[in-house]
Scaffold this motif. Structure first.
Motif, PDB file in Angstrom:
ATOM      1  N   PHE A 195      36.537  12.076  75.042  1.00 38.20           N
ATOM      2  CA  PHE A 195      37.272  11.004  75.835  1.00 38.20           C
ATOM      3  C   PHE A 195      36.151  11.581  77.492  1.00 38.20           C
ATOM      4  N   ARG A 196      37.081  10.855  78.588  1.00 35.92           N
ATOM      5  CA  ARG A 196      35.862  10.368  79.684  1.00 35.92           C
ATOM      6  C   ARG A 196      37.123  11.764  80.382  1.00 35.92           C
ATOM      7  N   ASN A 197      36.238  11.889  81.404  1.00 35.28           N
ATOM      8  CA  ASN A 197      36.877  12.775  82.334  1.00 35.28           C
ATOM      9  C   ASN A 197      37.130  11.992  83.738  1.00 35.28           C
ATOM     10  N   GLU A 198      37.363  12.480  84.906  1.00 39.13           N
ATOM     11  CA  GLU A 198      37.185  11.934  86.105  1.00 39.13           C
ATOM     12  C   GLU A 198      35.897  11.585  86.517  1.00 39.13           C
ATOM     13  N   GLN A 199      34.719  11.755  86.127  1.00 37.26           N
ATOM     14  CA  GLN A 199      33.648  11.504  86.179  1.00 37.26           C
ATOM     15  C   GLN A 199      32.735  10.262  85.387  1.00 37.26           C
ATOM     16  N   ASN A 200      33.910   9.656  84.858  1.00 41.03           N
ATOM     17  CA  ASN A 200      33.723   9.177  83.466  1.00 41.03           C
ATOM     18  C   ASN A 200      32.238   9.221  82.864  1.00 41.03           C
ATOM     19  N   GLU A 201      32.191  10.819  82.640  1.00 39.83           N
ATOM     20  CA  GLU A 201      31.846  11.139  81.249  1.00 39.83           C
ATOM     21  C   GLU A 201      32.393  11.687  80.097  1.00 39.83           C
ATOM     22  N   LEU A 202      31.693  11.625  78.864  1.00 36.88           N
ATOM     23  CA  LEU A 202      31.966  11.843  77.843  1.00 36.88           C
ATOM     24  C   LEU A 202      32.318  13.130  77.330  1.00 36.88           C
ATOM     25  N   VAL A 203      33.241  13.612  77.513  1.00 34.43           N
ATOM     26  CA  VAL A 203      33.503  15.197  77.485  1.00 34.43           C
ATOM     27  C   VAL A 203      34.365  14.996  75.901  1.00 34.43           C
ATOM     28  N   GLY A 204      34.887  16.620  75.055  1.00 36.37           N
ATOM     29  CA  GLY A 204      35.156  16.831  74.193  1.00 36.37           C
ATOM     30  C   GLY A 204      34.774  17.607  72.985  1.00 36.37           C
ATOM     31  N   PHE A 205      35.717  18.644  72.037  1.00 37.62           N
ATOM     32  CA  PHE A 205      35.226  19.456  71.049  1.00 37.62           C
ATOM     33  C   PHE A 205      34.400  18.737  70.909  1.00 37.62           C
ATOM     34  N   ASP A 206      34.673  17.958  69.956  1.00 37.26           N
ATOM     35  CA  ASP A 206      33.459  16.757  69.046  1.00 37.26           C
ATOM     36  C   ASP A 206      32.055  16.767  70.041  1.00 37.26           C
ATOM     37  N   ILE A 207      32.260  16.621  70.795  1.00 36.33           N
ATOM     38  CA  ILE A 207      31.210  15.676  71.916  1.00 36.33           C
ATOM     39  C   ILE A 207      30.423  17.657  71.702  1.00 36.33           C
ATOM     40  N   ASP A 208      30.407  18.275  72.091  1.00 37.17           N
ATOM     41  CA  ASP A 208      30.249  19.814  72.670  1.00 37.17           C
ATOM     42  C   ASP A 208      29.451  20.556  70.699  1.00 37.17           C
ATOM     43  N   MET A 209      30.176  19.615  70.300  1.00 32.54           N
ATOM     44  CA  MET A 209      30.128  20.159  68.335  1.00 32.54           C
ATOM     45  C   MET A 209      28.658  18.941  68.235  1.00 32.54           C
ATOM     46  N   ALA A 210      28.677  17.954  67.992  1.00 33.29           N
ATOM     47  CA  ALA A 210      27.615  17.438  67.783  1.00 33.29           C
ATOM     48  C   ALA A 210      26.127  18.186  68.835  1.00 33.29           C
ATOM     49  N   ARG A 211      26.668  17.910  70.187  1.00 40.29           N
ATOM     50  CA  ARG A 211      25.460  17.828  70.873  1.00 40.29           C
ATOM     51  C   ARG A 211      24.595  19.484  70.463  1.00 40.29           C
ATOM     52  N   GLU A 212      25.562  20.654  70.341  1.00 37.32           N
ATOM     53  CA  GLU A 212      24.992  21.920  69.843  1.00 37.32           C
ATOM     54  C   GLU A 212      24.290  21.022  68.742  1.00 37.32           C
ATOM     55  N   ALA A 213      24.619  20.797  67.597  1.00 44.82           N
ATOM     56  CA  ALA A 213      23.336  20.744  66.270  1.00 44.82           C
ATOM     57  C   ALA A 213      23.083  19.648  66.659  1.00 44.82           C
ATOM     58  N   ALA A 214      22.725  19.029  67.219  1.00 41.61           N
ATOM     59  CA  ALA A 214      21.735  17.850  67.475  1.00 41.61           C
ATOM     60  C   ALA A 214      20.474  19.320  68.045  1.00 41.61           C
ATOM     61  N   LYS A 215      20.773  20.100  68.981  1.00 47.88           N
ATOM     62  CA  LYS A 215      20.287  21.175  69.598  1.00 47.88           C
ATOM     63  C   LYS A 215      19.103  22.252  68.440  1.00 47.88           C
ATOM     64  N   ARG A 216      19.999  22.118  67.906  1.00 45.59           N
ATOM     65  CA  ARG A 216      19.085  23.070  66.645  1.00 45.59           C
ATOM     66  C   ARG A 216      18.620  22.136  66.085  1.00 45.59           C
ATOM     67  N   LEU A 217      19.002  20.733  65.784  1.00 47.38           N
ATOM     68  CA  LEU A 217      18.432  20.317  64.584  1.00 47.38           C
ATOM     69  C   LEU A 217      16.737  19.487  65.576  1.00 47.38           C
ATOM     70  N   ASN A 218      17.116  19.798  66.868  1.00 44.54           N
ATOM     71  CA  ASN A 218      15.743  19.213  67.298  1.00 44.54           C
ATOM     72  C   ASN A 218      15.639  17.235  67.523  1.00 44.54           C
ATOM     73  N   ILE A 219      16.771  17.320  67.881  1.00 45.88           N
ATOM     74  CA  ILE A 219      16.980  15.639  67.706  1.00 45.88           C
ATOM     75  C   ILE A 219      17.749  15.435  69.085  1.00 45.88           C
ATOM     76  N   ASN A 220      17.802  13.530  69.347  1.00 47.55           N
ATOM     77  CA  ASN A 220      18.329  13.615  70.343  1.00 47.55           C
ATOM     78  C   ASN A 220      19.761  12.898  69.816  1.00 47.55           C
ATOM     79  N   ALA A 221      20.771  13.144  70.639  1.00 42.46           N
ATOM     80  CA  ALA A 221      22.728  13.069  70.582  1.00 42.46           C
ATOM     81  C   ALA A 221      22.672  12.023  70.944  1.00 42.46           C
ATOM     82  N   GLU A 222      22.783  10.210  71.019  1.00 43.29           N
ATOM     83  CA  GLU A 222      23.042   9.257  71.947  1.00 43.29           C
ATOM     84  C   GLU A 222      24.723   9.423  71.211  1.00 43.29           C
TER      85      GLU A 222
END
Length: 268
Positions: A56-83
């Motif tokens: 979801f979007r926080n008060e700053q209109n940034e995308l945040v959330g449990f699945d967002i954090d999970m996807a970012r961590e997975a992308a970091k480990r795979l050495n790829i960018n997540a959009e």
């Protein structure tokens, strides 16, 4: 031209043609080796950006959330960018198979019907379809939903879970669907709905914020599992995601992210 010379030329031509017929055919060019699949450098993650606490979007209109954090961590480990790309969640399969996104990662329930069009990772979370009513509501069980107006998000697993219990569903006055869960809960709060059926992770997040207004029934519409969805043909990406999620569970990273959002480890 003399007759004899002409005859000699014709004879020579015939001889050459005859020799040509006896020559073996030139070997055909070898078929090119299959191309090596291009290395994955980026994935576009399709999500419903109005699905807290998963995405979801926080008060700053940034995308945040449990699945967002999970996807970012997975992308970091795979050495790829997540959009991250917000999509119409009711059209999620069309978005995926139309290659406008590469994965669906936002509380996506694994079902046999969806498996016909989507490949899933191993489940990473267990979920229920809970029933939310107002504090003052007389509704205590699913049987009390008879002749009541019940809300759910269009295209969500809540609708499918309700439809599986056909007798209960037929007893409703109306099953009203909404573009997102927030609107459904707003209608519940204003009395336009008698109950809302919603993913437990979403519902309890809202109830915790508005505990003086809403409560959750003990009964629910069944248990389900969440997985990350990919295109059926993207087998290499699916394999990499499965391995990465397994490593995140094993080293405690998934549990840490879960605790940040839910106060406990709810991963599977």
């Amino acid at each position: 031209m003399k007759k004899r010379t002409l005859l000699l030329m014709l004879s020579a031509t015939a001889l050459l043609m005859a020799c040509g017929k006896n020559e073996p055919a030139a070997p055909s060019a070898a078929a090119p080796a299959p191309a090596t699949p291009a290395a994955i450098t980026k994935i576009v993650v399709g999500l419903d950006d109005n699905f807290p606490p998963m995405g979801f979007r926080n008060e700053q209109n940034e995308l945040v959330g449990f699945d967002i954090d999970m996807a970012r961590e997975a992308a970091k480990r795979l050495n790829i960018n997540a959009e991250f790309k917000p999509i119409d969640w009711n059209a999620k399969e069309a978005e995926l198979n139309g290659k406008r996104v590469d994965v669906l990662w936002n509380g996506l329930t694994i079902t046999e019907e969806r498996k016909k069009n989507i490949a899933f990772t191993a489940p990473y979370m267990e979920n229920h379809q809970i029933i939310i009513v107002t504090i003052a509501s007389p509704i205590q069980t699913k049987a009390d939903l008879r002749s009541k107006t019940v809300g759910a998000q269009e295209g969500s697993s809540a609708v499918g879970a309700i439809e599986k219990e056909a007798e209960v569903a037929r007893s409703f006055k109306e099953l009203k669907t909404f573009g997102d869960n927030i609107t459904a809960l707003m209608d519940l709060g204003t009395g336009r709905l008698d109950a809302v059926v919603v993913d437990e992770v979403v519902g309890r997040y809202y109830v915790a914020k508005r505990s003086s207004e809403f409560r959750v029934l003990d009964e629910h519409f069944g248990t389900e599992e969440y997985g990350v969805g990919t295109r059926l043909e993207d087998t290499e990406l699916l394999k990499q995601l499965d391995e990465t999620l397994a490593s995140m569970k094993q080293d405690g990273t998934a549990a840490r992210i879960s605790t940040q959002w839910f106060g406990a480890n709810v991963t599977k």
